[in-house]
Design an enzyme around this catalytic site. Structure first.
Site, mmCIF file in Angstrom:
data_model
loop_
_atom_site.group_PDB
_atom_site.id
_atom_site.type_symbol
_atom_site.label_atom_id
_atom_site.label_comp_id
_atom_site.label_asym_id
_atom_site.label_seq_id
_atom_site.Cartn_x
_atom_site.Cartn_y
_atom_site.Cartn_z
ATOM 1 N N HIS A 231 0.828 -1.209 0.000
ATOM 2 C CA HIS A 231 0.000 0.000 0.000
ATOM 3 C C HIS A 231 0.866 1.265 0.000
ATOM 4 O O HIS A 231 1.966 1.298 0.533
ATOM 5 C CB HIS A 231 -0.990 -0.001 1.164
ATOM 6 C CG HIS A 231 -0.387 0.029 2.536
ATOM 7 N ND1 HIS A 231 0.031 1.191 3.148
ATOM 8 C CD2 HIS A 231 -0.161 -0.961 3.433
ATOM 9 C CE1 HIS A 231 0.480 0.921 4.352
ATOM 10 N NE2 HIS A 231 0.381 -0.373 4.548
ATOM 11 N N GLU B 255 4.115 -6.299 3.931
ATOM 12 C CA GLU B 255 3.988 -5.755 5.276
ATOM 13 C C GLU B 255 5.316 -5.914 6.011
ATOM 14 O O GLU B 255 6.086 -6.843 5.733
ATOM 15 C CB GLU B 255 2.892 -6.497 6.049
ATOM 16 C CG GLU B 255 1.480 -6.132 5.646
ATOM 17 C CD GLU B 255 1.040 -4.779 6.195
ATOM 18 O OE1 GLU B 255 1.768 -4.221 7.037
ATOM 19 O OE2 GLU B 255 -0.018 -4.294 5.766
ATOM 20 N N ASP C 273 -0.244 4.391 1.088
ATOM 21 C CA ASP C 273 -0.602 5.412 2.072
ATOM 22 C C ASP C 273 0.089 5.188 3.408
ATOM 23 O O ASP C 273 0.627 4.111 3.692
ATOM 24 C CB ASP C 273 -2.119 5.466 2.263
ATOM 25 C CG ASP C 273 -2.702 4.146 2.764
ATOM 26 O OD1 ASP C 273 -2.227 3.072 2.330
ATOM 27 O OD2 ASP C 273 -3.638 4.178 3.576
ATOM 28 N N HIS D 61 3.886 3.165 12.492
ATOM 29 C CA HIS D 61 3.043 4.221 13.061
ATOM 30 C C HIS D 61 3.704 4.959 14.221
ATOM 31 O O HIS D 61 3.108 5.882 14.780
ATOM 32 C CB HIS D 61 1.683 3.683 13.533
ATOM 33 C CG HIS D 61 0.894 2.982 12.477
ATOM 34 N ND1 HIS D 61 -0.386 2.513 12.696
ATOM 35 C CD2 HIS D 61 1.171 2.663 11.185
ATOM 36 C CE1 HIS D 61 -0.852 1.933 11.597
ATOM 37 N NE2 HIS D 61 0.085 2.018 10.671
ATOM 38 N N GLU E 67 -5.185 1.948 2.783
ATOM 39 C CA GLU E 67 -5.058 0.769 3.633
ATOM 40 C C GLU E 67 -5.155 1.120 5.110
ATOM 41 O O GLU E 67 -5.604 0.304 5.922
ATOM 42 C CB GLU E 67 -3.723 0.056 3.349
ATOM 43 C CG GLU E 67 -3.586 -1.320 3.994
ATOM 44 C CD GLU E 67 -3.012 -1.320 5.412
ATOM 45 O OE1 GLU E 67 -3.091 -2.364 6.093
ATOM 46 O OE2 GLU E 67 -2.491 -0.267 5.858
ATOM 47 N N GLU E 68 -4.716 2.324 5.480
ATOM 48 C CA GLU E 68 -4.596 2.690 6.887
ATOM 49 C C GLU E 68 -5.879 3.245 7.494
ATOM 50 O O GLU E 68 -5.858 3.780 8.602
ATOM 51 C CB GLU E 68 -3.469 3.730 7.058
ATOM 52 C CG GLU E 68 -2.082 3.250 6.645
ATOM 53 C CD GLU E 68 -1.486 2.246 7.608
ATOM 54 O OE1 GLU E 68 -2.213 1.807 8.532
ATOM 55 O OE2 GLU E 68 -0.314 1.895 7.448
ATOM 56 N N ASP F 188 6.135 1.214 7.358
ATOM 57 C CA ASP F 188 4.773 0.832 6.955
ATOM 58 C C ASP F 188 4.293 1.720 5.816
ATOM 59 O O ASP F 188 3.623 2.706 6.036
ATOM 60 C CB ASP F 188 3.863 0.945 8.165
ATOM 61 C CG ASP F 188 2.520 0.258 7.970
ATOM 62 O OD1 ASP F 188 2.361 -0.462 6.968
ATOM 63 O OD2 ASP F 188 1.633 0.448 8.815
#
Length: 360
Positions: A72, A161, A74, A335, A132-133, A102
């Site tokens: 992903h 991932e 984003d 994150h 995705e987030e 991430d």
């Protein structure tokens, strides 16, 4: 302002840095999707398609096997952690900044290999997707599963991932429910007239505190489950006996069971409560029984581990495509304000995937 340009002949580490320096918080992926599309557009060995801010690139060499690789574009919101920078900790080099873990390092590896592998050992489908987030209904991979599932068909899938360059098979499922108890509202000065709904939640809290989650082996990997209260609410005012109380419960279940079986387990534990399902996500089996899996594990030099959290491998599993997680970066730094990815893990993933996909 000039549009960002990605140089796919650069190292995967430098491509990671370039991707991270393009802000792409969920909902704002157009600029990075434009850059990815432009970087791939001149590659004649790829058919490049765009669906919203998702870019899909495919080879068509007539191979008898096809592998899907997805990542992903984003990130979660930026918090004073861009632009990127290099830093050294205990002699190890890291790229610091939002998205490094991430999961733009994984995306960078994919982009470099997509450009390089003109004649791969298997046909390849590359998917770089948005949203995705955030809420699952916005996830564009989920949209494509619904609208164009033929684009995701393959014999094996890899989601980049962060796994610290190790293979993590499948994923746990997730079920979130609200447990409700009801009573009778009354003035707290005459509490005996009412029936306290919050007090009725006490047995459920006791059951949660005493619950011993299982560790369940699925296809040789041990998945740890968890059943936890993640929120509680109730009450009307400081002088009112509440007539309703709610506990928000999250059950992370092993891939030996479906969402419906997980819900049946929750109902068995809490038979006396009104239960409302607020979110559900199917689990995914490890995917390591696929014929391609053994060669993949040998090429990347990894002993497989279970994935405890939920990831989009479950979307591939639902299509009948066995899938694993494999990418650079420590998931514990995803994150985080000090998000950073070890550069040797970026290189390790690139080299491992190149060996396998090229048949070297």
């Amino acid at each position: 302002m000039p549009h960002p340009v990605l140089d796919l002949t650069a190292s995967s580490i430098e491509i990671t840095r370039a991707l991270c320096d393009i802000p792409s918080v969920s909902g704002d992926e157009k600029q990075i999707a434009d850059a990815v599309e432009q970087a791939l557009s001149g590659l004649t060995h790829l058919e490049v398609m765009r669906d919203g801010d998702t870019i899909i690139a495919r080879t068509d060499r007539g191979r008898d096997k096809r592998v899907v690789l997805a990542g992903h574009l984003d990130t979660v919101p930026i918090k004073d952690n861009l632009p990127t920078r290099f830093e050294t900790i205990d002699g190890r080099e890291y790229l610091w900044g939002r998205g490094t873990v991430d999961m733009k390092a994984g995306v960078a590896v994919q982009l470099k290999l997509a450009a390089e592998l003109v004649d791969p050992a298997v046909d390849l489908t590359w998917v770089w997707y948005d949203h995705e987030e955030v809420a699952a209904e916005l996830n564009s991979l989920g949209r494509i599963v619904q609208t164009r599932p033929e684009l995701l068909v393959g014999d094996f899938a890899i989601l980049s991932e962060p796994t610290s360059a190790r293979v993590e098979g499948g994923c746990n499922g997730s079920l979130r429910v609200e447990l409700r108890a009801f009573g009778t509202r009354a003035h707290s000065g005459r509490s005996w007239v009412g029936e306290n709904a919050i007090h009725k939640l006490a047995p459920a809290l006791a059951a949660l505190a005493a619950y011993e989650p299982a560790t369940i082996e699925v296809d040789g990997l041990a998945y740890r489950e968890g059943l936890n209260a993640v929120g509680i609410s109730g009450g009307v005012a400081g002088n009112v006996i509440p007539d309703e109380g709610m506990i928000h419960v999250n059950y992370r279940f092993a891939p030996d069971k479906s969402v419906e079986q997980a819900l049946a387990h929750v109902r068995e534990i809490f038979p006396d409560y009104d239960i409302t399902v607020v979110d559900r996500a199917e689990s995914a089996r490890p995917g390591l029984n696929a014929p391609l899996a053994a060669d993949f594990l040998a090429a990347v030099g990894s002993e497989p581990l279970p994935k405890y959290g939920w990831t989009d491998v479950a979307r591939f599993s639902a299509l009948g495509v066995p899938a694993v997680n494999y990418g650079p970066g420590d998931a514990l730094k995803a994150h985080a304000d000090d998000e950073r990815c070890a550069t040797d893990e970026i290189t390790a993933c690139e080299n491992g995937l190149r060996r396998w996909l090229s048949g070297a």
